[in-house]
Scaffold this motif. Structure first.
Motif, mmCIF file in Angstrom:
data_model
loop_
_atom_site.group_PDB
_atom_site.id
_atom_site.type_symbol
_atom_site.label_atom_id
_atom_site.label_comp_id
_atom_site.label_asym_id
_atom_site.label_seq_id
_atom_site.Cartn_x
_atom_site.Cartn_y
_atom_site.Cartn_z
ATOM 1 N N GLN A 51 115.045 68.726 29.494
ATOM 2 C CA GLN A 51 114.122 69.486 29.647
ATOM 3 C C GLN A 51 114.244 70.559 31.011
ATOM 4 N N SER A 52 114.311 69.493 32.793
ATOM 5 C CA SER A 52 113.919 69.986 33.595
ATOM 6 C C SER A 52 115.066 71.458 33.825
ATOM 7 N N ILE A 53 115.998 71.061 33.404
ATOM 8 C CA ILE A 53 117.611 72.202 33.471
ATOM 9 C C ILE A 53 117.148 73.200 32.868
ATOM 10 N N ALA A 54 116.545 73.149 31.171
ATOM 11 C CA ALA A 54 116.194 74.392 30.290
ATOM 12 C C ALA A 54 114.704 74.808 31.190
ATOM 13 N N GLN A 55 114.151 73.923 31.210
ATOM 14 C CA GLN A 55 112.423 75.015 32.404
ATOM 15 C C GLN A 55 113.398 75.586 33.353
ATOM 16 N N LYS A 56 113.853 75.182 34.224
ATOM 17 C CA LYS A 56 115.078 76.164 35.046
ATOM 18 C C LYS A 56 115.667 77.466 34.841
ATOM 19 N N TRP A 57 116.698 77.053 33.481
ATOM 20 C CA TRP A 57 116.953 77.683 32.958
ATOM 21 C C TRP A 57 116.266 79.450 32.496
ATOM 22 N N LEU A 58 114.487 79.074 31.905
ATOM 23 C CA LEU A 58 113.552 80.254 31.598
ATOM 24 C C LEU A 58 113.759 80.694 32.113
ATOM 25 N N ARG A 59 112.726 80.027 33.414
ATOM 26 C CA ARG A 59 112.701 80.878 35.327
ATOM 27 C C ARG A 59 113.723 81.646 35.479
ATOM 28 N N GLU A 60 114.539 81.223 35.906
ATOM 29 C CA GLU A 60 115.741 82.001 37.059
ATOM 30 C C GLU A 60 116.099 83.148 35.590
ATOM 31 N N THR A 61 116.701 83.082 34.222
ATOM 32 C CA THR A 61 117.369 83.891 33.846
ATOM 33 C C THR A 61 116.729 84.823 33.039
ATOM 34 N N LYS A 62 114.946 84.030 32.570
ATOM 35 C CA LYS A 62 114.105 84.636 31.265
ATOM 36 C C LYS A 62 113.028 85.502 31.567
ATOM 37 N N ASN A 63 113.256 84.984 32.813
ATOM 38 C CA ASN A 63 111.950 84.941 34.169
ATOM 39 C C ASN A 63 110.237 84.614 33.456
ATOM 40 N N ILE A 64 110.145 83.568 33.306
ATOM 41 C CA ILE A 64 109.781 82.558 32.059
ATOM 42 C C ILE A 64 109.209 81.169 33.050
ATOM 43 N N HIS A 65 108.047 81.689 33.269
ATOM 44 C CA HIS A 65 107.504 79.718 33.778
ATOM 45 C C HIS A 65 107.145 79.154 33.434
ATOM 46 N N ILE A 66 107.047 77.875 32.817
ATOM 47 C CA ILE A 66 106.159 77.271 31.844
ATOM 48 C C ILE A 66 105.504 75.967 33.575
ATOM 49 N N CYS A 67 104.020 75.962 33.198
ATOM 50 C CA CYS A 67 103.429 74.933 34.421
ATOM 51 C C CYS A 67 103.563 73.873 33.067
ATOM 52 N N VAL A 68 103.501 72.859 34.002
ATOM 53 C CA VAL A 68 102.612 71.959 32.882
ATOM 54 C C VAL A 68 101.259 71.213 33.827
ATOM 55 N N TYR A 69 100.054 70.640 32.821
ATOM 56 C CA TYR A 69 99.061 70.738 34.137
ATOM 57 C C TYR A 69 98.110 69.219 33.619
ATOM 58 N N ASN A 70 97.541 68.581 34.101
ATOM 59 C CA ASN A 70 97.058 67.737 33.717
ATOM 60 C C ASN A 70 94.767 67.449 33.479
ATOM 61 N N CYS A 71 94.438 67.255 32.554
ATOM 62 C CA CYS A 71 92.919 67.246 32.810
ATOM 63 C C CYS A 71 92.508 65.871 32.139
ATOM 64 N N ALA A 72 91.554 65.734 31.650
ATOM 65 C CA ALA A 72 90.785 64.367 31.201
ATOM 66 C C ALA A 72 91.593 63.862 29.735
ATOM 67 N N CYS A 73 91.384 65.347 29.096
ATOM 68 C CA CYS A 73 91.932 64.945 28.068
ATOM 69 C C CYS A 73 93.386 64.813 27.406
ATOM 70 N N GLY A 74 94.319 64.887 28.711
ATOM 71 C CA GLY A 74 95.627 64.280 28.411
ATOM 72 C C GLY A 74 96.549 65.991 29.221
ATOM 73 N N TYR A 75 97.925 66.191 28.399
ATOM 74 C CA TYR A 75 98.852 67.152 29.185
ATOM 75 C C TYR A 75 98.704 69.167 29.039
ATOM 76 N N GLY A 76 98.075 69.772 29.293
ATOM 77 C CA GLY A 76 98.710 71.219 28.696
ATOM 78 C C GLY A 76 99.857 72.048 29.538
ATOM 79 N N TYR A 77 99.389 72.894 28.965
ATOM 80 C CA TYR A 77 100.821 73.870 29.523
ATOM 81 C C TYR A 77 99.992 74.717 29.424
ATOM 82 N N GLU A 78 100.283 75.978 30.483
ATOM 83 C CA GLU A 78 100.799 77.396 30.632
ATOM 84 C C GLU A 78 101.363 78.471 30.716
#
Length: 120
Positions: A51-78
């Motif tokens: 997953q981390s390689i795929a995430q880095k590939w998207l960031r470096e080749t497609k200019n798309i960043h996935i940010c995972v965050y946590n809150c009281a309900c669990g985890y989400g993404y932006e």
């Protein structure tokens, strides 16, 4: 601890979007095979990066960043543009648990990867 490899569905989407990096795992039919060394993507029928390689590939080749965050309900993404942080989308109340989020980091990252790939 071990790295989490992308699911079969995500591996198919990555290949469709041009992922050509060497990987330590691949799918044959519906089975994930892990290797002890990186294998040339040209040899693999369906590369399965972590997953981390795929995430880095998207960031470096497609200019798309996935940010995972946590809150009281669990985890989400932006999802945002990697070069300037411009917001694209987020997972607000779309998750699988009762709070509208995901229970694990890996679950939400997988979903974020798929959603980011749909944007390409």
């Amino acid at each position: 601890m071990t790295e989490t490899f992308v699911t079969l569905e995500t591996a198919k989407m990555l290949k469709e979007k041009g992922f050509m990096e060497d990987c330590m795992a691949f799918y044959t039919k519906n089975v994930l095979f892990k290797c002890n060394a990186y294998i040339n993507t040209n040899v693999l029928k369906l590369p399965a990066p972590t997953q981390s390689i795929a995430q880095k590939w998207l960031r470096e080749t497609k200019n798309i960043h996935i940010c995972v965050y946590n809150c009281a309900c669990g985890y989400g993404y932006e999802i945002s543009k990697a070069d300037n942080g411009t917001h694209i989308t987020s997972s607000v109340y779309e998750g699988t648990n009762d709070g509208g989020e995901w229970d694990t980091y890996e679950e939400v990252l997988e979903t974020g990867l798929q959603e980011a790939l749909k944007l390409i």
